[in-house]
Design an enzyme around this catalytic site. Structure first.
Site, short mmCIF file in Angstrom:
data_model
loop_
_atom_site.label_atom_id
_atom_site.label_comp_id
_atom_site.label_asym_id
_atom_site.label_seq_id
_atom_site.Cartn_x
_atom_site.Cartn_y
_atom_site.Cartn_z
N GLU A 133 -30.22 -61.67 -33.12
CA GLU A 133 -30.43 -62.85 -33.97
C GLU A 133 -31.81 -62.76 -34.62
O GLU A 133 -32.83 -62.83 -33.94
CB GLU A 133 -30.31 -64.12 -33.15
CG GLU A 133 -30.39 -65.38 -34.00
CD GLU A 133 -30.25 -66.66 -33.19
OE1 GLU A 133 -29.67 -67.62 -33.70
OE2 GLU A 133 -30.74 -66.68 -32.04
N CYS B 102 -28.84 -72.07 -36.93
CA CYS B 102 -28.03 -71.26 -36.02
C CYS B 102 -26.64 -70.99 -36.57
O CYS B 102 -25.92 -70.12 -36.08
CB CYS B 102 -27.94 -71.94 -34.65
SG CYS B 102 -27.26 -73.61 -34.70
N GLU C 147 -26.84 -75.34 -26.31
CA GLU C 147 -26.43 -74.87 -27.64
C GLU C 147 -27.45 -73.84 -28.06
O GLU C 147 -28.59 -74.17 -28.36
CB GLU C 147 -26.35 -76.05 -28.62
CG GLU C 147 -25.51 -75.76 -29.86
CD GLU C 147 -26.30 -75.07 -30.96
OE1 GLU C 147 -26.19 -73.83 -31.07
OE2 GLU C 147 -27.02 -75.75 -31.68
N LYS D 9 -38.12 -84.00 -25.18
CA LYS D 9 -39.19 -83.15 -25.69
C LYS D 9 -38.78 -82.48 -27.00
O LYS D 9 -37.86 -81.66 -27.01
CB LYS D 9 -39.58 -82.06 -24.68
CG LYS D 9 -40.87 -81.32 -25.07
CD LYS D 9 -41.09 -80.06 -24.28
CE LYS D 9 -40.60 -78.83 -25.00
NZ LYS D 9 -41.35 -78.51 -26.25
#
Length: 480
Positions: free
Chosen positions: A383, A282, A248, A173
């Site tokens: 973040e 990231c 991750e 996906k």
């Protein structure tokens, strides 16, 4: 345009015939639809993968390698089309998609086409016991791969290439925010001769389509890249089912700058590591710590360099910073900037929305620099994942090391120094899965990739990925 699911080698509509609007972030308008797939679609994809598994898992390594190499070649042949689709879907500058995203997607397939032919198991002679042990590395079966929106085809292929190279079949996906290049990949898979059912691409929301993949009782492993909160949810669902997990997740990466660095190279690279892909990587260095003796010079020069970055349409080759991926994400990032003073920071550059000519409704934000004086502030702990960085001075090595590690994430770090002893000391003590010294985002696909703490579980890349997508089986034979 309607994107379709790719199941058993064919493009098909979702069972429900429900659709999700797909936006072009550079102009803020809908330009297509994608399937709102549900558990029924996932079940059909699973059945196709299950049927294909026995045959695919028994193909020779040479045959798998040739097919993956063909896919890699076709991606390069279709690079202009794929880059255009990536820029339109994601908002990133098209020159970035052409030079980085699409070539890397091809490289992922080519790397694992080669790597699978070199993937070796172990044997151990039990001396004095008349026995030998050897290990088989067998494909798991049907696995699930779920990828994010920031590097759509780049990270989608980073997962599916090792999975199918190792002999698995896949239900995959892509992000519902950036589905186009994954959709186009289906044509390439067919042209390359990948057998039907080996790779099935299902579009839809994470809460429905993604959830159906994660909770499917017979999908035996999940590889996910995305936000930490989603990773926590996946772990809660998958762990009690004893699925293999590779997660991750997020990062809040420090860039540590000592006064003995190669200053000009550091400055140029720090601009890139702060704002590449609109800061939506990231691995971006979002917390910049600068030794006090050069802090004021760095602050002045950094602002001057960032001031030159051009915010504009992704389709303009002079654009440095394109559109953020969605209106929702733009609002999230902007909220951190708007509340910077409340959070203990001071905006020293940028922070404003940008109206790009002929794209006034696009999701554009100036690159933003915020000065902080406390690493514990929200701006340094959460973040933000946009074109926003903080800067802060430090005095001692021990001080900056403590601040660098004082965060819930541990994905990457960047260290700027020409002191070899310091390089070894600091690199070893940083809580990070990868440390770049005097460089940034210099990748060797043979190396393990992943993070510590809230940045994830497991490692991807190189032989680590092939180990993840296989089950080791020890066989012991005793002889007279």
């Amino acid at each position: 345009m309607k994107i379709k699911n790719y199941i058993n080698g064919e493009y098909v509509n979702p069972i429900s015939n429900n659709w999700i609007e797909n936006y072009n972030p550079s102009i803020g308008e809908v330009y297509g639809q994608l399937p709102d797939s549900n558990s029924q679609d996932v079940e059909i994809a699973y059945k196709a993968a299950e049927t294909a598994f026995q045959s695919w898992s028994e193909t020779t390594l040479d045959e798998r390698s040739q097919i993956l190499s063909k896919i890699a070649k076709l991606i390069i042949e279709k690079l202009p089309e794929l880059a255009m689709a990536e820029a339109k879907d994601n908002g990133k500058p098209i020159h970035v998609a052409k030079s980085i995203d699409i070539p890397r997607a091809s490289a992922n397939f080519q790397f694992f086409a080669n790597a699978i032919t070199q993937f070796a198991s172990e044997a151990h002679e039990s001396v004095g016991q008349n026995a030998i042990n050897f290990t088989l590395r067998q494909p798991i079966g049907v696995v699930g791969c779920i990828s994010p929106w920031n590097l759509p085809l780049y990270l989608f292929t980073w997962k599916i290439a090792p999975a199918i190279a190792a002999g698995n079949c896949v239900v995959a996906k892509p992000s519902e925010i950036t589905p186009m290049t994954a959709y186009l990949l289906g044509e390439i898979l067919t042209e390359a001769g990948l057998p039907k059912g080996v790779l099935n691409i299902i579009h839809g929301l994470g809460t429905t389509t993604g959830q159906a993949i994660v909770e499917h009782p017979n999908i035996k492993a999940i590889s996910f890249t995305g936000g930490t909160k989603t990773g926590v949810h996946i772990a809660k669902v998958a762990a009690p089912m004893f699925k293999k997990l590779s997660l991750e997740l997020g990062g809040k990466n420090p860039a540590i700058i000592f006064s003995d660095c190669d200053y000009n190279e550091m400055l140029q690279t720090t601009v890139r590591s702060s704002f590449a892909n609109q800061g939506q990587i990231c691995l971006c260095g979002s917390r910049i710590f600068v030794e006090a003796s050069i802090y004021q010079k760095f602050k002045t020069d950094f602002i001057a360099a960032v001031c030159k970055l051009k915010v504009g349409s992704p389709f303009n080759n002079n654009t440095d910073i394109g559109a953020l991926v969605s209106k929702t994400h733009l609002n999230k990032v902007k909220s951190y900037v708007d509340n910077a003073e409340q959070y203990g920071g001071k905006v020293v550059f940028g922070g404003n929305l940008v109206a790009v000519e002929s794209s006034e409704n696009g999701y554009y934000l100036e690159p933003t620099i915020i000065e902080v004086n406390d690493n514990s502030c929200i701006l340094n702990q959460e973040e933000i994942f946009g074109p926003v960085v903080t800067i802060m001075p430090f005095n001692e090595e021990s001080e900056v090391l403590a601040m660098a590690n004082d965060v819930s994430y541990g994905l990457s770090a960047t260290l700027w120094t020409n002191d070899l002893k310091r390089t070894m000391r600091v690199s070893k003590q940083l809580d990070a899965g990868i440390v770049w010294v005097n460089t940034w985002l210099l990748r060797d696909l043979r190396t393990p990739f992943g993070g510590m703490k809230n940045s994830g579980v497991g490692r991807e890349g190189g032989l680590e990925a092939l180990r993840f997508f296989t089950e080791p089986k020890n066989i012991c034979i005793k002889y007279n």
